[in-house]
Design an enzyme around this catalytic site. Structure first.
Site, PDB file in Angstrom:
ATOM      1  N   ASN A  10       0.930  -1.174  -0.139  1.00  0.00           N
ATOM      2  CA  ASN A  10       0.052   0.106   0.018  1.00  0.00           C
ATOM      3  C   ASN A  10       1.110   1.308   0.235  1.00  0.00           C
ATOM      4  OD1 ASN A  10      -1.697   1.983   0.574  1.00  0.00           O
ATOM      5  ND2 ASN A  10      -2.850   1.039   2.205  1.00  0.00           N
ATOM      6  N   ARG A  94      -2.736  -1.922  -3.690  1.00  0.00           N
ATOM      7  CA  ARG A  94      -3.672  -1.130  -3.555  1.00  0.00           C
ATOM      8  C   ARG A  94      -3.696   0.171  -4.427  1.00  0.00           C
ATOM      9  NH1 ARG A  94      -5.109   3.407   0.904  1.00  0.00           N
ATOM     10  NH2 ARG A  94      -7.296   3.468   0.411  1.00  0.00           N
ATOM     11  N   HIS A 183     -12.495   2.933  -0.563  1.00  0.00           N
ATOM     12  CA  HIS A 183     -12.611   2.218   0.336  1.00  0.00           C
ATOM     13  C   HIS A 183     -13.436   0.717  -0.083  1.00  0.00           C
ATOM     14  CE1 HIS A 183     -12.873   5.494   3.714  1.00  0.00           C
ATOM     15  NE2 HIS A 183     -11.622   5.042   3.592  1.00  0.00           N
ATOM     16  N   ASN A 214     -10.389   7.245  10.034  1.00  0.00           N
ATOM     17  CA  ASN A 214     -10.077   8.506   9.892  1.00  0.00           C
ATOM     18  C   ASN A 214     -10.616   9.133   8.494  1.00  0.00           C
ATOM     19  OD1 ASN A 214      -8.794  11.028  10.854  1.00  0.00           O
ATOM     20  ND2 ASN A 214      -6.990  10.555   9.494  1.00  0.00           N
ATOM     21  N   ARG A 244     -11.846  15.626   6.845  1.00  0.00           N
ATOM     22  CA  ARG A 244     -12.646  16.180   5.602  1.00  0.00           C
ATOM     23  C   ARG A 244     -13.942  16.575   6.197  1.00  0.00           C
ATOM     24  NH1 ARG A 244     -11.285  10.545   2.848  1.00  0.00           N
ATOM     25  NH2 ARG A 244      -8.810  10.821   2.865  1.00  0.00           N
ATOM     26  N   ASP A 285      -9.209  12.414  16.718  1.00  0.00           N
ATOM     27  CA  ASP A 285      -9.041  11.229  17.130  1.00  0.00           C
ATOM     28  C   ASP A 285     -10.373  11.100  18.316  1.00  0.00           C
ATOM     29  OD1 ASP A 285      -8.718   8.941  19.113  1.00  0.00           O
ATOM     30  OD2 ASP A 285      -6.462   9.027  18.266  1.00  0.00           O
ATOM     31  N   GLY A 333     -11.428   1.931  12.493  1.00  0.00           N
ATOM     32  CA  GLY A 333     -10.872   2.465  13.687  1.00  0.00           C
ATOM     33  C   GLY A 333     -12.148   2.746  14.685  1.00  0.00           C
ATOM     34  N   VAL A 334     -12.910   3.627  14.184  1.00  0.00           N
ATOM     35  CA  VAL A 334     -13.949   4.166  15.020  1.00  0.00           C
ATOM     36  C   VAL A 334     -15.156   3.073  15.149  1.00  0.00           C
ATOM     37  CG1 VAL A 334     -15.661   6.144  15.254  1.00  0.00           C
ATOM     38  CG2 VAL A 334     -13.441   6.663  14.302  1.00  0.00           C
ATOM     39  N   GLY A 335     -15.423   2.725  14.065  1.00  0.00           N
ATOM     40  CA  GLY A 335     -16.508   1.725  14.064  1.00  0.00           C
ATOM     41  C   GLY A 335     -16.223   0.401  14.769  1.00  0.00           C
TER      42      GLY A 335
HETATM   43  P1  AMP Z   1      -8.484   3.923  10.755  1.00  0.00           P
HETATM   44  O1  AMP Z   1      -8.343   5.059   9.787  1.00  0.00           O
HETATM   45  O2  AMP Z   1      -9.293   2.796  10.413  1.00  0.00           O
HETATM   46  O3  AMP Z   1      -7.136   3.400  11.242  1.00  0.00           O
HETATM   47  O4  AMP Z   1      -9.167   4.678  12.092  1.00  0.00           O
HETATM   48  C1  AMP Z   1      -8.330   5.672  12.708  1.00  0.00           C
HETATM   49  C2  AMP Z   1      -9.365   6.361  13.737  1.00  0.00           C
HETATM   50  O5  AMP Z   1      -9.828   5.360  14.534  1.00  0.00           O
HETATM   51  C3  AMP Z   1      -8.539   7.260  14.922  1.00  0.00           C
HETATM   52  O6  AMP Z   1      -8.288   8.481  14.175  1.00  0.00           O
HETATM   53  C4  AMP Z   1      -9.378   7.382  16.063  1.00  0.00           C
HETATM   54  O7  AMP Z   1     -10.422   8.373  15.939  1.00  0.00           O
HETATM   55  C5  AMP Z   1     -10.272   5.924  15.972  1.00  0.00           C
HETATM   56  N1  AMP Z   1      -9.964   5.190  17.082  1.00  0.00           N
HETATM   57  C6  AMP Z   1      -8.995   4.203  17.137  1.00  0.00           C
HETATM   58  N2  AMP Z   1      -9.058   3.426  18.343  1.00  0.00           N
HETATM   59  C7  AMP Z   1     -10.037   3.887  18.796  1.00  0.00           C
HETATM   60  C8  AMP Z   1     -10.633   3.689  20.270  1.00  0.00           C
HETATM   61  N3  AMP Z   1     -10.127   2.775  20.995  1.00  0.00           N
HETATM   62  N4  AMP Z   1     -11.804   4.444  20.469  1.00  0.00           N
HETATM   63  C9  AMP Z   1     -12.315   5.128  19.785  1.00  0.00           C
HETATM   64  N5  AMP Z   1     -11.667   5.572  18.528  1.00  0.00           N
HETATM   65  C10 AMP Z   1     -10.808   4.915  17.975  1.00  0.00           C
END
Ligand code: AMP
Length: 402
Positions: A10, A94, A183, A214, A244, A285, A333-335
Site C-alpha cells: 500500500n 492497493r 474504501h 480517519n 474532511r 481522534d 478504527g472508530v466503527g
Molecule cells: P483507521 O483510519 O481505520 O485506522 O481509524 C483511525 C481512527 O480510529 C482514529 O483517528 C480514531 O479516531 C479511531 N480510533 C482508534 N482506536 C479507537 C478507540 N479505541 N476508541 C475510539 N476511537 C478509536
C-alpha cells in the site's frame, strides 16, 4: 515448489505499508511500514510475525520508493522470506482510483499502467504514489505478476441513478465527473464477512456498511453488489471524517472564493485537511473527543453530534435505497472501537428494527460479532475490516491457480 505467498503493498506519497501472507497455509508471515520516504529521518518498522520475533525498527535516510522496497526486501530476507523466493506468487497493490474501467483486480501490464496514469487528474494525491509502488516492485521482480486491486472496483456496480451527479451530462462525461466511491476493498470484505456472521450467503442479504476510520464512508450493498456509497468523485463527499468535511453545499466553495477571497487550493486544503472533526473541535481522534466530552467540553460535544447526525442520515438514506435491510455493520478504527458512536448512530431507530444491546456493544474483540438484541429484525454488527487480506485474496485468486 508451489508459490503460495502474496506480498501486499500500500504505497502512499511518502510511505509504504506492507504485509506478506501465505494464502494456502493461512496467516501472516510479516508486516511493516516505511515512513517519511525522501527525508533524512525515514523509518522502517518490521514485524516478523511468522518467526514470532520482536518488531525491528530502523531510522535513517531512505531516498525513494525503490530504496524503501529494497530495505523491506532485506528485512524479509533476514527472516528467510526474501522476495527472490520461489514461494512468492505475486505482489498485490492497493490502487485508489480505477475509474469506470477497472471493475476487477487486474494483472498489471504497460496498458494498465498507462490507464492508472490517465486517472491521475481525478486522484492526484493517491494514484501517482500507487504507480510508483507498482513500478518499483516491477523493477525488483520483473518476472512476477503484479496485481492492481482498486478501491473503486466494488462500487462499479452502482446503477447510473446513484453514480451520476445531476449536472450537464456532456460536461460531466468530458471530465469524467461521476461518483466512483472509495474504501471498496473494505466494503467488499465487510459485507461478505457480515453475511457469513449471519450464516447466509452474500447474495441473500442486504447490508449497510459503515467504514468509520480517519476517512469514513457508508455503502448500501444489495445481495453482494454495491448499489450506493457515500464518497463520490473523490473521497471528500459524504460522512464527516477526521479532517474532511464530507457533504457541503457546493456553493460554499464559490462563497469562500468570492466573499472570503480564498484560492481554490486554499479551499481544497480547508475541506480535505482542516475540516471534519479536526475543523470542528481541533481533534480528529475519537478517543480524545470522548475524553473531552466527559470533561464537559462543548466544542467536542458539538463535533460528536454533527458526526452522528450525518451518520444517522446516511443510515436512513441507505435503508430507503435498499428497502429491506438485514444488517448494519460497523468497521474501521472508530466503527470497531467506539461503542458510544455505534450506540448513538442507531439511537431512536427502533421503529426501523435497529437497536444495540448495551452489554454486547461494550464487549471488545477482534472477531466479527453481533451487538443487536436477540431476535432483532435488523442485525447490528461489528465486523473488523482487513483490507490487506482482501487484497491478498483477490490477488491470489487471479494468479495463484497453478
Ligand atoms: P483507521 O483510519 O481505520 O485506522 O481509524 C483511525 C481512527 O480510529 C482514529 O483517528 C480514531 O479516531 C479511531 N480510533 C482508534 N482506536 C479507537 C478507540 N479505541 N476508541 C475510539 N476511537 C478509536
Amino acid at each position: 515448489m508451489t508459490a503460495t505467498r502474496v506480498l501486499v503493498l500500500n504505497s502512499g506519497s511518502s510511505s509504504v505499508k506492507y504485509q506478506l501472507l501465505d494464502m494456502r497455509k493461512g496467516g501472516r508471515l510479516a508486516s511493516g511500514l516505511v515512513e517519511r520516504i525522501g527525508e533524512r529521518t525515514s523509518r522502517l518498522r518490521h514485524t516478523p510475525l511468522a518467526a514470532g520475533g520482536d518488531t525491528r525498527e530502523w531510522t535513517g535516510p531512505i531516498a525513494d520508493h525503490g530504496a524503501a522496497l529494497k530495505a523491506v526486501a532485506e528485512e524479509l530476507a533476514r527472516d528467510g522470506l526474501g522476495l527472490d523466493s520461489p514461494e512468492l506468487a505475486a505482489i498485490g497493490h492497493r490502487v485508489v482510483h480505477g475509474g469506470k474501467l477497472f471493475t476487477e483486480p487486474t494483472v498489471v501490464d504497460d496498458t494498465v499502467l498507462a490507464e492508472i496514469e490517465r486517472l491521475i487528474p481525478v486522484a492526484p494525491l493517491h494514484n501517482p504514489a500507487n504507480l510508483t509502488g507498482i513500478r518499483t516492485a516491477r523493477a525488483l521482480r520483473p518476472d512476477l505478476p503484479q496485481v492492481a486491486v482498486f478501491d473503486t472496483a466494488f462500487h462499479t456496480t452502482m446503477p447510473e441513478a446513484a453514480a451520476r451527479y445531476a449536472i450537464d451530462v456532456e460536461t460531466a462525461d468530458a471530465h469524467r465527473v461521476r461518483r466512483y466511491g472509495f474504501h471498496g476493498t473494505s466494503h467488499a470484505y465487510v459485507s461478505r464477512a457480515t453475511a457469513k456472521l449471519l450464516g447466509r450467503t452474500p447474495e441473500e442479504v442486504n447490508v449497510i456498511v459503515l467504514h468509520l476510520g480517519n476517512g469514513a464512508s457508508a455503502s448500501a450493498v444489495e445481495g453482494g453488489r454495491c448499489v450506493d456509497t457515500s464518497m463520490g468523485l473523490t473521497p471528500l463527499e459524504g460522512l464527516v471524517m477526521g479532517t474532511r468535511s464530507g457533504d457541503v453545499d457546493p456553493a460554499v466553495i464559490f462563497h469562500l472564493a468570492r466573499v472570503g477571497g480564498m484560492s481554490i487550493d486554499e479551499i481544497d486544503t480547508l475541506l480535505n485537511k482542516k475540516s471534519g472533526l479536526v475543523g470542528l473541535c481541533g481533534d480528529n481522534d475519537m478517543r480524545e473527543i470522548r475524553r473531552r466530552i466527559d470533561e464537559g467540553d462543548v466544542r467536542a460535544k458539538l463535533a460528536f453530534d454533527i458526526y452522528i447526525h450525518r451518520l444517522k442520515k446516511y443510515i436512513g438514506a441507505y435503508y430507503a435505497v435498499l428497502g429491506r435491510v438485514d444488517a448494519v455493520a460497523f468497521t474501521a478504527g472508530v466503527g470497531e472501537n467506539a461503542a458510544e458512536v455505534r450506540a448513538a448512530a442507531v439511537a431512536g431507530l427502533e421503529t426501523l428494527g435497529l437497536a444495540v444491546d448495551g452489554g454486547l456493544n461494550a464487549v471488545r474483540g477482534d472477531e466479527p460479532r453481533l451487538i443487536s438484541p436477540a431476535g432483532a429484525r435488523v442485525a447490528v454488527a461489528v465486523v473488523p475490516t482487513d483490507e490487506e487480506l482482501e487484497i491478498a485474496t483477490q490477488t491470489y485468486a487471479l494468479v495463484g491457480r497453478n
